[in-house]
Design a protein around this motif. Structure first.
Motif, mmCIF file in Angstrom:
data_model
loop_
_atom_site.group_PDB
_atom_site.id
_atom_site.type_symbol
_atom_site.label_atom_id
_atom_site.label_comp_id
_atom_site.label_asym_id
_atom_site.label_seq_id
_atom_site.Cartn_x
_atom_site.Cartn_y
_atom_site.Cartn_z
ATOM 1 N N PHE A 187 3.661 5.665 -5.619
ATOM 2 C CA PHE A 187 3.553 5.341 -7.407
ATOM 3 C C PHE A 187 2.532 6.117 -7.947
ATOM 4 O O PHE A 187 2.813 6.941 -8.840
ATOM 5 C CB PHE A 187 3.483 3.987 -7.555
ATOM 6 C CG PHE A 187 3.058 3.666 -9.056
ATOM 7 C CD1 PHE A 187 4.177 3.812 -9.847
ATOM 8 C CD2 PHE A 187 1.906 3.545 -9.628
ATOM 9 C CE1 PHE A 187 4.190 3.445 -11.420
ATOM 10 C CE2 PHE A 187 1.809 3.345 -11.040
ATOM 11 C CZ PHE A 187 2.982 3.237 -12.071
ATOM 12 N N PHE A 188 1.252 6.180 -7.255
ATOM 13 C CA PHE A 188 -0.029 7.118 -7.889
ATOM 14 C C PHE A 188 -0.064 8.367 -7.753
ATOM 15 O O PHE A 188 -0.468 9.177 -8.450
ATOM 16 C CB PHE A 188 -1.253 6.339 -7.591
ATOM 17 C CG PHE A 188 -1.721 5.121 -8.109
ATOM 18 C CD1 PHE A 188 -1.811 4.817 -9.520
ATOM 19 C CD2 PHE A 188 -1.421 3.740 -7.527
ATOM 20 C CE1 PHE A 188 -1.866 3.818 -10.160
ATOM 21 C CE2 PHE A 188 -1.786 2.689 -7.881
ATOM 22 C CZ PHE A 188 -2.117 2.595 -9.383
ATOM 23 N N VAL A 202 2.588 14.225 -12.138
ATOM 24 C CA VAL A 202 4.192 14.398 -12.200
ATOM 25 C C VAL A 202 4.310 14.064 -13.566
ATOM 26 O O VAL A 202 4.944 14.780 -14.569
ATOM 27 C CB VAL A 202 5.110 14.056 -11.248
ATOM 28 C CG1 VAL A 202 6.529 14.512 -11.674
ATOM 29 C CG2 VAL A 202 4.831 14.636 -9.729
ATOM 30 N N ALA A 203 4.124 12.725 -13.969
ATOM 31 C CA ALA A 203 4.088 12.212 -15.240
ATOM 32 C C ALA A 203 3.337 13.099 -16.137
ATOM 33 O O ALA A 203 3.566 13.124 -17.268
ATOM 34 C CB ALA A 203 3.940 10.714 -15.200
ATOM 35 N N LEU A 204 1.971 13.514 -15.733
ATOM 36 C CA LEU A 204 1.211 14.085 -16.480
ATOM 37 C C LEU A 204 1.630 15.293 -16.964
ATOM 38 O O LEU A 204 1.623 15.914 -18.048
ATOM 39 C CB LEU A 204 -0.196 14.543 -15.755
ATOM 40 C CG LEU A 204 -1.152 15.165 -16.431
ATOM 41 C CD1 LEU A 204 -1.585 14.600 -17.980
ATOM 42 C CD2 LEU A 204 -2.615 15.299 -15.705
ATOM 43 N N VAL A 261 12.393 7.194 2.337
ATOM 44 C CA VAL A 261 13.088 7.768 1.324
ATOM 45 C C VAL A 261 12.323 8.188 0.062
ATOM 46 O O VAL A 261 12.417 9.176 -0.724
ATOM 47 C CB VAL A 261 14.537 7.094 0.783
ATOM 48 C CG1 VAL A 261 15.318 7.699 -0.189
ATOM 49 C CG2 VAL A 261 15.563 7.206 2.105
ATOM 50 N N LEU A 262 11.630 7.095 -0.351
ATOM 51 C CA LEU A 262 10.718 7.406 -1.657
ATOM 52 C C LEU A 262 9.751 8.202 -1.481
ATOM 53 O O LEU A 262 9.274 9.142 -2.369
ATOM 54 C CB LEU A 262 10.208 5.757 -1.942
ATOM 55 C CG LEU A 262 11.117 4.891 -2.816
ATOM 56 C CD1 LEU A 262 10.458 3.685 -3.048
ATOM 57 C CD2 LEU A 262 11.428 5.334 -4.167
ATOM 58 N N TYR A 282 0.785 -1.384 0.087
ATOM 59 C CA TYR A 282 0.093 -0.077 0.042
ATOM 60 C C TYR A 282 0.992 1.369 -0.078
ATOM 61 O O TYR A 282 0.565 2.282 -0.696
ATOM 62 C CB TYR A 282 -0.800 0.019 1.276
ATOM 63 C CG TYR A 282 -2.234 -0.956 1.048
ATOM 64 C CD1 TYR A 282 -3.013 -0.817 -0.163
ATOM 65 C CD2 TYR A 282 -2.465 -1.844 1.956
ATOM 66 C CE1 TYR A 282 -4.174 -1.510 -0.054
ATOM 67 C CE2 TYR A 282 -3.638 -2.675 1.851
ATOM 68 C CZ TYR A 282 -4.648 -2.517 1.058
ATOM 69 O OH TYR A 282 -5.563 -3.304 0.629
ATOM 70 N N GLN A 283 1.880 1.244 0.748
ATOM 71 C CA GLN A 283 2.930 2.168 0.883
ATOM 72 C C GLN A 283 3.470 2.863 -0.566
ATOM 73 O O GLN A 283 3.605 3.810 -1.081
ATOM 74 C CB GLN A 283 4.096 2.194 1.907
ATOM 75 C CG GLN A 283 3.606 1.858 3.397
ATOM 76 C CD GLN A 283 3.060 3.354 3.864
ATOM 77 O OE1 GLN A 283 3.395 4.377 3.498
ATOM 78 N NE2 GLN A 283 2.610 2.998 5.002
#
Length: 269
Positions: free
Chosen positions: A83-84, A89-91, A164-165, A77-78
């Motif tokens: 990721f989502f 940011v990718a957009l 860190v992520l 879940y973390q």
């Protein structure tokens, strides 16, 4: 090819009226999928905190909370949450991608000077991080800031990598959207430099309001500095690095700091 700095004389392709409406709609959608939504939730969270009988300075807001009581699913879940959160940011990278190099010049993102950008980012982290501690403590002392628990996750093998992520997510999301993207699109709409800087700083402060008014002031000041640096030099990578270093130090160093200085962090011995 270096990224050119921004100024009030920077010229972009003219935008006609329908395109202006489209850009305004695009900004609303991007912010609604990311930090604009965070700002709305933060305002509601502050209202909730202010209307409770417990004083603001005695309340606790936790970051990086556990998402499941089983370690493997907590990790999944973390990771998925991080990721989502990076999809917007990718957009914005997709929306402002250029065929010519550097492809993300409109976001102020280039990798032609990694060493220099890294040193600038580290310097900014020191410049902002140390005063930021005093702003946090001052807000608590004045009763206008909550106690922030930065890393209440249980300790597993993956805890530090996830923290860190999470810091990297914050650096990429905030600087590429609030600085790179928003500056580019508001320029397209004809805004001048200082209205852009102040509006972006106001947004940055607002989505930190859940931490209290001290966090708003500190992040607004950080936003003004970052916006001014970006408008002057046109490079977002040092800002991403600075943000990443600050948040990594806070997230990873919180357990030690809370243990060493429990009174400052509202932790009982």
């Amino acid at each position: 090819m270096p990224v050119p700095p921004l100024s009030d004389s920077t010229v972009f392709d003219p935008v006609d009226a329908p395109s202006r409406r489209r850009i305004r709609g695009e900004i609303v959608l991007v912010l609604g999928l990311s930090l604009g939504a965070s700002a709305v939730y933060s305002i509601v969270s502050l209202a909730d905190s202010l209307t409770r009988p417990t004083p603001l300075s005695q309340q606790v807001q936790s970051l990086n909370n556990s998402l499941n009581n089983r370690a493997i699913f907590d990790f999944i879940y973390q990771f998925l949450a991080i990721f989502f959160d990076l999809v917007p940011v990718a957009l914005v990278c997709f929306l402002l991608w250029q065929s010519a190099r550097p492809h993300l010049a409109r976001l102020g993102l280039a990798f032609d000077r990694p060493g220099r950008d890294s040193l600038l980012g580290l310097g900014l982290a020191l410049l902002i991080g140390i005063p930021g501690i005093f702003v946090y403590l001052g807000g608590k002392a004045l009763g206008v800031g909550v106690t922030v628990s930065a890393s209440p996750l249980d300790t597993y093998w993956w805890t530090i990598p996830i923290l860190v992520l999470s810091a990297l997510r914050a650096g990429l999301q905030e600087e590429l959207i609030v600085i790179g993207y928003l500056f580019a699109r508001l320029r397209d709409l004809g805004w001048k430099t200082w209205p852009i800087i102040l509006s972006a700083a106001l947004l940055r402060g607002t989505y930190h309001l859940y931490q209290g008014f001290g966090a708003f002031v500190g992040n607004f000041a950080m936003g003004v500095l970052f916006g001014w640096l970006y408008s002057r030099y046109g490079r977002v990578l040092p800002l991403v690095i600075a943000h990443f270093v600050i948040d990594t130090a806070i997230f990873v160093g919180y357990p030690w700091a809370a243990s060493a200085f429990p009174g400052l962090f509202g932790v009982a011995k």
